[in-house]
Design an enzyme around this catalytic site. Structure first.
Site, short mmCIF file in Angstrom:
data_model
loop_
_atom_site.label_atom_id
_atom_site.label_comp_id
_atom_site.label_asym_id
_atom_site.label_seq_id
_atom_site.Cartn_x
_atom_site.Cartn_y
_atom_site.Cartn_z
N ASP A 487 0.81 -1.22 0.00
CA ASP A 487 0.00 0.00 0.00
C ASP A 487 0.84 1.27 0.00
O ASP A 487 0.33 2.36 -0.26
CB ASP A 487 -0.84 0.04 1.29
CG ASP A 487 -2.21 -0.56 1.09
OD1 ASP A 487 -2.70 -0.57 -0.04
OD2 ASP A 487 -2.80 -1.00 2.09
C1 GLC Z 1 -0.59 2.55 6.12
C2 GLC Z 1 0.03 1.25 6.57
C3 GLC Z 1 -0.24 0.15 5.64
C4 GLC Z 1 -1.70 0.14 5.34
C5 GLC Z 1 -2.17 1.49 4.79
C6 GLC Z 1 -3.65 1.49 4.51
O1 GLC Z 1 0.10 3.03 5.04
O2 GLC Z 1 1.40 1.35 6.71
O3 GLC Z 1 0.20 -1.05 6.23
O4 GLC Z 1 -1.99 -0.86 4.43
O5 GLC Z 1 -1.90 2.45 5.72
O6 GLC Z 1 -4.09 2.70 4.06
C1 GLC Z 2 -1.62 -3.75 5.37
C2 GLC Z 2 -2.82 -3.79 4.47
C3 GLC Z 2 -2.62 -4.70 3.29
C4 GLC Z 2 -1.34 -4.36 2.60
C5 GLC Z 2 -0.17 -4.33 3.56
C6 GLC Z 2 1.10 -3.85 2.92
O1 GLC Z 2 -1.47 -4.95 6.03
O2 GLC Z 2 -3.95 -4.20 5.19
O3 GLC Z 2 -3.69 -4.60 2.41
O4 GLC Z 2 -1.15 -5.29 1.59
O5 GLC Z 2 -0.46 -3.48 4.63
O6 GLC Z 2 1.08 -2.50 2.64
#
Ligand code: GLC
Ligand code: GLC
Length: 815
Positions: A487
């Site tokens: 993300d």
């Molecule tokens: C933040 C977190 C990530 C998550 C994202 C969702 O960036 O670090 O893990 O998936 O928020 O918006």
């Molecule tokens: C968080 C989010 C997931 C994403 C991950 C890596 O766990 O829930 O959707 O893939 O972060 O950013």
């Protein structure tokens, strides 16, 4: 250092001190009514949606830590001394303390001056209420005169509004107190048809429903004036802060015991039957009265608890292993699978790190959560798949998130995360492999929840595949969009304004930045799709996905292979990322795992090369970090990944979700030793002895452990709600122990440490129970010499799915 121990016999983790490094929590509820509960009774409850139907209030980021919960106070009326039997909130020294977290229940026991108190918290199956069953025992040797006070703080339903809209909230709180039951009915007079109730099995000696009356102005939960004085004020909340508190006087002779039951519940009434009498403003209570009456009786509460225990015995029985390794056994048999159930239920909504008001259910997250859950209750997995796919966009894309209450896509976040749709193919494949239920493909499912758009689920999968093909970049790799699995790798978001969302601020046109990770995921999805299409005799579809995936593989070898590992991406300028050419971020874990899981490099030796690079550059004793070298500064063209200080989260943290991909890959190339070694590094039970460093619960996985660039290397955060649960379960059960559901049956393919003599597995699969005994006389780490099913040796190592419901014995000899 240990703060407790595993009681494997009872399937419980037993915490021996209230002062754990962080609150160590558990979940109550399994269908609609849920609660979070910590080892000191902190936490809150909600109905279905932690944001929109929050029953009790909880303040995140609070000090002292974890203030607010399901509290009780005991008061010795002779001395005036009082304490909290769960330690919080008074933090009085306890002579004895123990908290047992089990599957869907928590029992907190303590003793002060010979008064023992034990409270069991749980939600009966099928009900929208929680029970607190308190047993008081007088072990002091003399008679005692006690007062018991309960205390909860109501939330005004919408947790976000509750925490912000005070000008309104302070004037709307309403309660009713009838027959000793406290009803919370804020906004019931207008558009809400639901209310909460808090009842007690004893005749009350008083109650309070106005917080400041109970606490006293400027006083905290650690020293409520009502508890100090020993008598309730019978306050009625008008606005301000509605709470629920009962007061019960308890005389206990020496040696005597008494049980007291509390119920906190949620109820909806039909719109036209809200009030009783109809013209009044009082809640119609006819639907809750029988429930209150039923569960306030100890026998019924006990019965409900036993039903819950048996339910879990039945669920866990579906997969039981006995290996030479205790950490493996207890995680596979109890805790990992329990965490999978919780993540399936919660997605990423409510934990002690997820506030319940931020994220709903993730599209990719929910599809991955299925992997660890589907064998337990396939019907619920089926329903989830249909819910998720009904939010799919017509162009095959996906809403990144959806709300559990409405089951609608979330417009605030929108779509454009280009990996999302491919996960649907993986989720559906996992469901069919487990259940053999091919009929799901013919279910009529809407797009964007729009009437008239119904089409078979099979077509949804086709559109998912097509979505990637419609979005290829300059190197013919998939365009990344807002982000892929990571993300925080936001290659189309050049954000220089504080507070802007990295996920939704897209200010580049997105026609250049590409993802090697999505390429790997696409190949994997195509392989699953080919298996599905084959079964439907859809030859054209088989050809199409096989060609598309072969094409994509070629592209990966030309544009995605760096010589010793897979590259990560191309940025908006067309520059490579995750390559020797990069001074920072030269190798990433995700494409190594995903490409190898898709089969890339397994034949030509490149997979082993990539895995050796992972071992050399990314592995640490605490797990495998996400990339190296960490980003030392913020890079406008990379986005959120470089916003984190080195070693945390996506910037070179040990993002545990990805570690199982490497375990699976190691197992695929036949290195059982390495696969299991990585498994043990992040196995929470194996880390129990370093709890003071790890900090999070030793019975569940955390999303992240600080990486080697962080000063706090080895410290975990974000426990419970993470794809880590499902993927570790998949890695250990399907690839290391190697009992893998396929479209046609169970594939036996272990990759274990060579010094193992063997292991046994009991595995329920499509109504048949397989009793599998694996021996390893030659001490290999991979390879199956023979498989004998019910006394008859079979060809190969695929046990075809059987009809019926009996038991099948399987003898596997490795070699
Ligand atoms: C933040 C977190 C990530 C998550 C994202 C969702 O960036 O670090 O893990 O998936 O928020 O918006
Ligand atoms: C968080 C989010 C997931 C994403 C991950 C890596 O766990 O829930 O959707 O893939 O972060 O950013």
């Amino acid at each position: 250092m240990h703060y407790g121990h595993f009681d494997d016999q009872n399937r419980e983790y037993v915490i021996e001190t209230p002062e754990t490094p962080l609150p160590w929590i558990n979940y109550l509820g399994s269908e609609a009514y849920f609660g979070l509960i910590s080892n000191t009774a902190g936490g809150y409850s909600f109905y279905k949606d932690a944001r929109l139907r929050r029953l009790t209030r909880y303040r995140y980021n609070n000090s002292p830590l974890d203030m607010g919960g399901r509290y009780l106070y005991l008061r010795d009326n002779a001395s005036g001394k009082y304490w909290s039997p769960s330690w919080m909130p008074t933090r009085t020294k306890l002579d004895k303390y123990e908290c047992r977290h089990g599957q869907g229940y928590t029992i907190i026991t303590s003793k002060v001056n010979g008064i023992k108190s034990s409270t069991r918290y749980f939600v009966p199956l099928g009900e929208s209420l929680e029970i607190w069953q308190t047993t008081l025992t007088n072990e002091s040797g003399s008679d005692s005169d006690l007062s018991l006070f309960s205390a909860i703080e109501f939330c005004l339903w919408d947790a976000n509004d509750d925490a912000t809209n005070f000008q309104r909230n302070y004037s709307i709180g309403q309660v009713e107190i009838v027959d000793g039951v406290i009803y919370h009915k804020t906004e019931y007079r207008e558009r809400r048809d639901h209310f909460a109730y808090f009842a007690c099995s004893e005749k009350l000696d008083g109650y309070d429903t106005q917080r400041e009356s109970f606490l006293g102005n400027y006083k905290g939960w650690d020293q409520p004036q009502v508890v100090e004085s020993g008598s309730s004020l019978n306050s009625e909340a008008h606005g301000w802060q509605p709470i629920g508190s009962h007061h019960i006087k308890v005389q206990l002779k020496a040696g005597e015991q008494k049980q007291i039951v509390f119920i906190l519940g949620y109820q909806e009434n039909p719109k036209d039957d809200k009030f009783d009498p109809p013209a009044s403003q009082s809640i119609n209570k006819k639907r809750v009265k029988p429930l209150i009456e039923k569960y306030l009786q100890t026998e019924n509460a006990d019965k409900a608890f036993n039903t819950l225990r048996n339910h879990w015995t039945m669920l866990l029985e579906k997969f039981q292993v006995s290996t030479p390794d205790t950490d493996t056994n207890r995680m596979v048999n109890i805790w990992n699978v329990y965490q999978c159930m919780v993540t399936f239920n919660m997605s990423r909504s409510a934990s002690y790190f997820e506030s319940g008001i931020g994220r709903g259910m993730g599209f990719r997250d929910s599809n991955q959560d299925l992997l660890g859950f589907v064998h337990m209750i396939p019907e619920r997995a089926r329903e989830r798949i249909l819910d998720i796919s009904a939010t799919q966009l017509k162009n095959g894309g996906a809403f990144h998130q959806y709300q559990p209450l409405t089951k609608r896509g979330n417009n605030d976040v929108g779509s454009g995360f280009n990996d999302d749709p491919a996960w649907l193919v993986l989720g559906v494949a996992a469901y069919i492999k487990e259940s053999g239920d091919w009929s799901i493909l013919d279910e009529q499912v809407q797009y964007e929840n729009e009437e008239g758009t119904e089409s078979p689920l099979y077509e949804h999968l086709q559109r998912s595949i097509q979505y990637t093909l419609d979005r290829l970049g300059p190197n013919n790799l998939p365009l990344i969009g807002r982000a892929d699995w990571n993300d925080c790798l936001n290659l189309n978001c050049f954000s220089d304004t504080p507070g802007q969302s990295f996920q939704t601020t897209t200010n580049k046109d997105g026609t250049v930045a590409e993802s090697v990770f999505i390429a790997g995921l696409f190949v994997l999805a195509c392989k699953e799709m080919a298996g599905i299409a084959q079964h439907r005799n859809d030859k054209a579809q088989v050809d199409q996905v096989e060609n598309a995936s072969a094409e994509m593989e070629k592209t990966v070898w030309t544009a995605g292979w760096d010589g010793e590992w897979f590259r990560r991406a191309y940025d908006n300028f067309g520059h490579v990322l995750g390559s020797k050419e990069n001074a920072e971020g030269s190798i990433f874990i995700e494409p190594q795992g995903m490409c190898i899981m898709a089969g890339l490099g397994v034949e030509n030796g490149n997979a082993v090369k990539a895995l050796d690079s992972v071992a050399e550059h990314l592995a640490t004793p605490h797990g495998i970090v996400l990339q190296q070298p960490a980003f030392s500064q913020y890079y406008l063209h990379l986005g959120e990944i470089s916003s984190y200080p080195p070693g945390y989260k996506e910037n070179a943290g040990i993002f545990c979700h990805t570690n199982p991909w490497i375990m699976i890959s190691e197992a695929m190339v036949g290195r059982g030793e390495k696969a299991f070694d990585y498994y043990k590094r992040i196995n929470p039970s194996a880390r129990e002895g370093i709890s003071e460093q790890h900090k999070c619960e030793p019975y569940v996985y955390a999303q992240m452990i600080a990486g080697k660039d962080a000063p706090t290397h080895g410290e975990a955060k974000n426990s419970w709600l993470s794809g880590t649960a499902a993927w570790n379960y998949t890695a250990i059960t399907q690839y290391i122990l190697g009992i893998r559901p396929t479209f046609n049956g169970l594939k036996i393919d272990p990759a274990v440490p060579a010094d193992w003599d063997g292991f046994t597995i009991k595995r329920k699969y499509r109504n048949v129970t397989y009793l599998i005994n694996v021996t390893n006389p030659k001490h290999v780490s991979k390879g199956v010499e023979s498989v004998t099913v019910n006394g008859k040796q079979i060809k190969g190592s695929m046990i075809r799915a059987e009809d019926g419901s009996g038991e099948v014995t399987v003898e596997v000899v490795m070699g």
